[in-house]
Design an enzyme around this catalytic site. Structure first.
Site, PDB file in Angstrom:
ATOM      1  N   LYS A 158       0.882  -1.175   0.000  1.00  0.00           N
ATOM      2  CA  LYS A 158       0.000   0.000   0.000  1.00  0.00           C
ATOM      3  C   LYS A 158       0.915   1.219   0.000  1.00  0.00           C
ATOM      4  CE  LYS A 158      -3.616   2.732   1.790  1.00  0.00           C
ATOM      5  NZ  LYS A 158      -3.628   3.589   2.961  1.00  0.00           N
TER       6      LYS A 158
ATOM      7  N   GLU B  66       7.136  10.611  21.487  1.00  0.00           N
ATOM      8  CA  GLU B  66       7.960  11.011  20.356  1.00  0.00           C
ATOM      9  C   GLU B  66       7.384  12.267  19.701  1.00  0.00           C
ATOM     10  OE1 GLU B  66       7.860   8.427  16.942  1.00  0.00           O
ATOM     11  OE2 GLU B  66       9.850   9.020  16.291  1.00  0.00           O
TER      12      GLU B  66
ATOM     13  N   SER C 205       3.764   5.695  12.259  1.00  0.00           N
ATOM     14  CA  SER C 205       3.451   6.213  13.584  1.00  0.00           C
ATOM     15  C   SER C 205       2.914   5.120  14.504  1.00  0.00           C
ATOM     16  CB  SER C 205       2.389   7.307  13.469  1.00  0.00           C
ATOM     17  OG  SER C 205       1.152   6.717  13.082  1.00  0.00           O
ATOM     18  N   ARG C 206       2.925   5.421  15.800  1.00  0.00           N
ATOM     19  CA  ARG C 206       2.383   4.482  16.776  1.00  0.00           C
ATOM     20  C   ARG C 206       0.885   4.286  16.554  1.00  0.00           C
ATOM     21  NH1 ARG C 206       4.024   4.807  23.116  1.00  0.00           N
ATOM     22  NH2 ARG C 206       2.640   3.197  23.937  1.00  0.00           N
TER      23      ARG C 206
ATOM     24  N   CYS D 147      13.566   7.737  12.429  1.00  0.00           N
ATOM     25  CA  CYS D 147      13.122   6.923  13.574  1.00  0.00           C
ATOM     26  C   CYS D 147      14.211   6.862  14.624  1.00  0.00           C
ATOM     27  CB  CYS D 147      12.790   5.499  13.164  1.00  0.00           C
ATOM     28  SG  CYS D 147      12.644   5.194  11.424  1.00  0.00           S
TER      29      CYS D 147
ATOM     30  N   GLU E 227       7.069  -0.988  12.908  1.00  0.00           N
ATOM     31  CA  GLU E 227       8.119  -0.165  13.503  1.00  0.00           C
ATOM     32  C   GLU E 227       7.494   1.200  13.704  1.00  0.00           C
ATOM     33  OE1 GLU E 227      10.685   2.740  13.095  1.00  0.00           O
ATOM     34  OE2 GLU E 227      11.675   1.584  11.508  1.00  0.00           O
TER      35      GLU E 227
END
Lengths: 525, 525
Positions: free
Chosen positions: B184, B393, B242-243, B302, B265
């Site tokens: 994607k 973050e 992102s988280r 990151c 990740e």
């Protein structure tokens, strides 16, 4: 060797304060003393705190120390002598000789992991030396090793009171990897669990390791299990048992903020394909092998052959006749627990009532409590494909033969199988081309493929895979038997530009452990 | 090389039928043509069906064929020439030189995986030869290899439009493992994605592989992503972002009956510990290294150093003064997208408004749209420990210095860190004893530990770990950079008593691939 009914939390005997569980001798239905009062959240908290405190020290024990610890566990289990054999037999209904064999396997497994820990392959050491002059940028010195994940919760199985229980494969591989272990004892053999648990605790002490390396808890309901799986200090779960039990643990683990691996080995019907030439040439021998594998240990193996698949016709009819003849004479056998016996009877009844499965034969009548009669059913491929209930595991000596009218039907049956621990092909030379076209499907379906053998009997060896796609297990990347079982409890850490004095021995410049490292991507000779 | 705005499903250009996404040049806020109409469930279905049909054949391609395919992808990406560089730069605001470097890294990564595929270590071949005479039971011949998991869904990152996107590390390692890939595309660089996707599709064709080995989909909302992650034919997921995004995919995967690995990740603040002797001896040099690492690429890595931890006192004050001096002169930089810039501004504002974090310095003012100013904050250890929001973050060039009044406070800060991709120690000889006591904690917290370096810059090498405990990633057992990334997409299969003619080449008796196998548990020389 009096049993106390106590839990073992970091080596301390602690009495539970919840409802007690009692073992039942399935041969007699006699309730066995003592009662094992269950623990709750507070005991889980205590065991997890101790395991966490022990973790950093334990995971960095030298390979020789950890190997000696595993060997000491084996010694201590052997030192339990006949008391262990007798209690395990009483709690499970399994014959003494079988338990003796299982003890041998359990201790051999611990000693094998000791060898593996010493050899150090599991560390998967990788070294990419610095290239200070590289253009356009220099390369740093990079070193990688595997370290233990953290404390592991282990849930033992009912059907191997030693080899898949308190000091079984999950515990041995987790301890070998450097993980403290907290076992929730299986409720069917708490006395066996206490004896083995004390042996492990003695080995912890004799090896001078921190107490929290091992704890053993009891519990009648779900409280202990759920508390263990959701504790933030528990970093992995090993489970062997039913699909419902495994699913409950997977769902509990999903409630955590931090995902952790749950290695649940759950259910498998272990399809066996009988190819035409083999079936024509040696149907009677195949029937004999099949019935032996099906009825061994009352069929209470995860690798029990619960499904046969073949082209319909005269060779298969002859095979069925011979299997029926052998089965008819096979004695009923005591099952592990009244609950397992009840589930078996219900499973067989559901198959018999399905309408699409026809009973070929049942074994001899029960002569005592909790005895399971072997059952063999047959169904047509179309019916098997149409009804997923015909794929449900019936734990015990029941098997279903799927008759296929064409090679296409047979291939479709294979393609529609759920994930399995094993898949077996019985074939002769002339069957090889057909077998070759089926292997890719079976590789996608199972963790172990066999030719001309029977799936029961799982060797503890480096190349073994006891695992497979869902629902056989929750994680097809793992095996719970064999030395690769350790890989479940490890994770990689990379050390960049560490001075030698700060590196662990496995990564030190001089390679003091003499490991065959992956050096710049090449395996060292 | 006209962009069409089409998806690529098994090599076919297919126009989407949902809302279109458009790239925005963040340097100018200009909307870039063409629009990329999104796909939906029906295109996911099509891509998954093709990937599934391709899977059995693709996973058994000879190592040499698969290696050549990976090299062909690299060749095709290079053949895109400046069109790729210019489009990627326009879509991301990243300088041309940076994109050129990233292209080099992307192609080198593909070629490195080609070497690894040829070398065959990833097959982890284990052979336990039969022992027909063993007592009490003979041992069967057992052989183990790794096979591909199945089709993999890849979600690229915004910050590496080449190296962590359509043909980035996840795709390269999944293809290397024998898994078809469905990407994607990240909505921020659809044109770059189309160019690279067409290069991959050309490589599939040139290599004579089945079309379904690779597909590329677009989608403005969650429909495509959720449909991919929940499709039963998708067997693993790779994600960098992102988280919140990673968590959404993890939750979607949990809705499946069959659990699959999700390698997400997500977020990391990459703590850097400045030890006293190092800080006293070379505070100015450390400040220079720090500001360089912090502001590189507008801090959009990151592995950006978002947290510094040190004992308070004069050496730290001098370090802060020097860092502030350098930061003040550091120009604002265009960030990847307007949304990322807005999130950065909001994150910095939240820190500034926290009350516990004091602004030390900010970088030069923005001179254009979407430019992020570097920010440096300082907080006391007690405040950091009391407020988890100080650990969140802020994606961009913002960092927080935690001042510790004692070694105990410093140790507690380390112990309370969430999981990280990296942890760094700056130390001199005199700091080694203190560092040694901190390493066990950091090993539990991070996938990569560095001494006297900066975490930005992730080498693609066999010993690299770009991973770490949650929430840095969803699976601490994995790395998404380096050759071990392949291990994410493999599972073991055991072959028992297979005749040689039915075994894959990697397991054949004569070892034609000349692998260094694990033979009876011993590594072959």
């Amino acid at each position: 060797m009096t049993l106390t009914g106590d839990m073992l939390i970091g080596g301390q005997a602690i009495a539970g304060n919840r409802d007690a569980i009692h073992a039942i001798n399935p041969t007699t239905d006699e309730v066995l003393a003592p009662g094992y009062a269950g623990g709750g959240r507070e005991q889980v908290e205590q065991a997890c705190a101790l395991a966490w405190a022990a973790f950093d020290g334990y995971r960095e024990t030298a390979p020789a120390v950890r190997a000696r610890f595993l060997e000491t566990i084996a010694d201590e289990i052997e030192a339990l002598g006949d008391a262990l054999i007798e209690r395990a037999s009483a709690e499970t209904g399994l014959p003494l000789a079988r338990i003796q064999g299982e003890r041998g396997r359990t201790c051999q497994q611990l000693r094998l992991f000791a060898q593996v820990v010493r050899a150090g392959e599991w560390l998967d050491v990788r070294v990419d030396p610095a290239q200070p002059g590289r253009q356009p940028l220099p390369r740093a010195d990079l070193r990688q090793r595997q370290i233990a994940l953290g404390p592991v919760a282990v849930f033992g199985a009912s059907n191997f009171p030693l080899a898949f229980s308190v000091a079984g494969g999950d515990t041995a591989s987790a301890l070998a990897s450097g993980c403290p272990v907290i076992v929730k004892a299986h409720g069917a053999h708490p006395g066996t669990s206490e004896l083995v648990g004390r042996a492990v605790a003695r080995a912890v002490r004799r090896s001078g390791l921190p107490d929290g390396v091992f704890s053993l808890l009891y519990g009648a309901g779900h409280e202990v299990g759920i508390a263990l799986v959701t504790d933030p200090r528990v970093k992995a779960v090993g489970f062997t048992g039913s699909r419902a039990g495994g699913t409950a643990l997977i769902n509990a683990a999903r409630a955590r903020p931090e995902p952790i691996p749950v290695y649940a080995e759950m259910s498998s019907i272990n399809p066996v394909f009988l190819f035409p030439a083999a079936l024509a040439a040696r149907g009677a021998a195949l029937a004999q092998g099949f019935v032996g594998s099906l009825t061994q240990g009352a069929g209470q193996f995860c690798t029990n052959p619960g499904l046969l698949i073949a082209r319909q016709g005269e060779p298969l009819d002859r095979f069925l006749d011979e299997a029926a003849r052998l089965l008819e004479r096979s004695p009923a056998q005591t099952m592990l627990t009244p609950a397992i016996h009840r589930a078996y009877v219900a499973g067989v009844r559901a198959l018999a009532g399905n309408g699409k499965a026809r009973l070929v034969m049942r074994g001899a009548e029960s002569l005592g409590p909790n005895q399971g009669q072997a059952h063999l059913f047959v169904a047509q491929a179309e019916d098997f494909l149409a009804d997923p209930r015909l794929q449900e595991e019936v734990f015990g000596a029941a098997s279903l033969v799927v008759q296929c009218g064409s090679d296409e039907a047979l291939r479709e049956v294979a393609e529609r199988l759920e994930g399995q621990l094993t898949a077996t092909l019985h074939l002769d030379e002339a069957d090889l081309p057909a077998a070759r076209t089926l292997v890719p499907t079976l590789e996608r379906k199972a963790g172990r493929l066999l030719v001309n053998g029977w799936p029961t009997g799982v060797e503890v060896a480096p190349a073994m895979v006891h695992g497979g796609p869902f629902p056989a297990t929750s994680d097809a990347r793992a095996t719970s038997v064999g030395t690769a079982a350790m890989l479940r409890f490890l994770r990689p850490v990379c050390y960049q530009d560490f001075p030698d004095s700060l590196l662990p021995a496995s990564l030190a410049f001089a390679n003091p452990l003499q490991l065959r490292r992956l050096l710049d991507g090449q395996r060292e000779a």
